[in-house]
Scaffold this motif. Structure first.
Motif: not given
Length: 269
Positions: A106-117
């Motif tokens: 989610t955009p909110e989680r991506k503000e503080n963490y990195d995600f794989s494909t």
């Protein structure tokens, strides 16, 4: 003399224990423990993660995925069971290297963490009992009913958005684990469950299942491996492993093993 010998023995034992502990927690190049990929997950979310019949062995899609990624990184997978509401905090404090636990990007989680494909695509669903007399064919139809879902998940956000944006007022029934929501539905304590469709598939497919799916949303959310912000070394290796698994058919094999179908088209190619 005896006391001195005893003291020496205690010191030697303490030194050995300290030495063993130091070896065990020696930091890897891009992991919190050398030779190991520590993976955080809430083991109570079938078919993604759950305990086998022995009550100890982790099973499920994310477990299979985690083992394969670790193997391709030349590491051993170590699964850490943690409550969902503390799962991001565990990553923040280096209890594990990554989260693989049906976590939506989610955009909110991506503000503080990195995600794989993304490794799988998913949408929400509404589940009721097969013998239910309720007429539900869309989220709007649950107005006034008791709807269960796991707290702090996308199902939770989805239902609250229905209430806030579309005026679908219902009785909130929040659970720590999605399986408890399904149990209460089976026992007639609630009217419906909102859950990830990929989770619902597991309950719907069981022999003698009392459940039916009355609404399924289009896949509009994607699960990814979550790592600490800026851990690019690990993230790149995980992305490479997922790309290899797509290319060589391993990911397709895991889909079919767990879900009984190929879900390769649920994610961007």
């Amino acid at each position: 003399m005896k006391k001195i010998l005893k003291l020496a023995a205690v010191c030697a034992a303490a030194a050995l224990a300290f030495s063993s502990c130091s070896k065990k927690t020696e930091k890897g190049e891009f992991t919190v423990e050398k030779g190991t990929l520590k993976i955080g997950m809430e083991i109570g979310y079938p078919p993604f993660e759950y305990f086998d019949t022995d009550g100890k062995t982790p099973c499920g899609f994310d477990v299979e995925l985690g083992k394969e990624i670790a193997k391709r990184l030349g590491l051993k997978a170590d699964f850490v069971d943690i409550a969902w509401d503390g799962i991001l905090g565990g990553l923040d404090t280096d209890k594990y290297d990554a989260i693989m636990s049906a976590m939506t990007i989610t955009p909110e989680r991506k503000e503080n963490y990195d995600f794989s494909t993304p490794y799988i695509g998913n949408g929400q669903s509404l589940i009721i009992l097969k013998d239910s007399k309720l007429n539900i064919s869309s989220p709007a139809d649950v107005k006034g009913l008791k709807v269960g879902y796991q707290a702090e998940t996308t199902s939770d956000y989805f239902m609250k958005k229905q209430e806030k944006d579309k005026g679908v007022n219902y009785v909130h029934e929040e659970y720590d684990k999605v399986m408890n929501a399904y149990d209460d539905l089976r026992l007639g304590r609630i009217d419906a469950v909102c859950s990830d469709y990929l989770v619902a598939v597991d309950y719907l497919g069981k022999k003698g299942s009392p459940y039916q799916c009355v609404w399924k949303g289009t896949p509009d959310e994607y699960f990814g491996v979550c790592v600490k912000k800026g851990n690019i070394a690990l993230l790149d290796k995980i992305n490479d492993a997922i790309a290899e698994m797509k290319a060589d058919g391993t990911l397709k094999t895991i889909y079919e093993k767990v879900f009984g179908m190929d879900l390769s088209d649920s994610i961007p190619q």
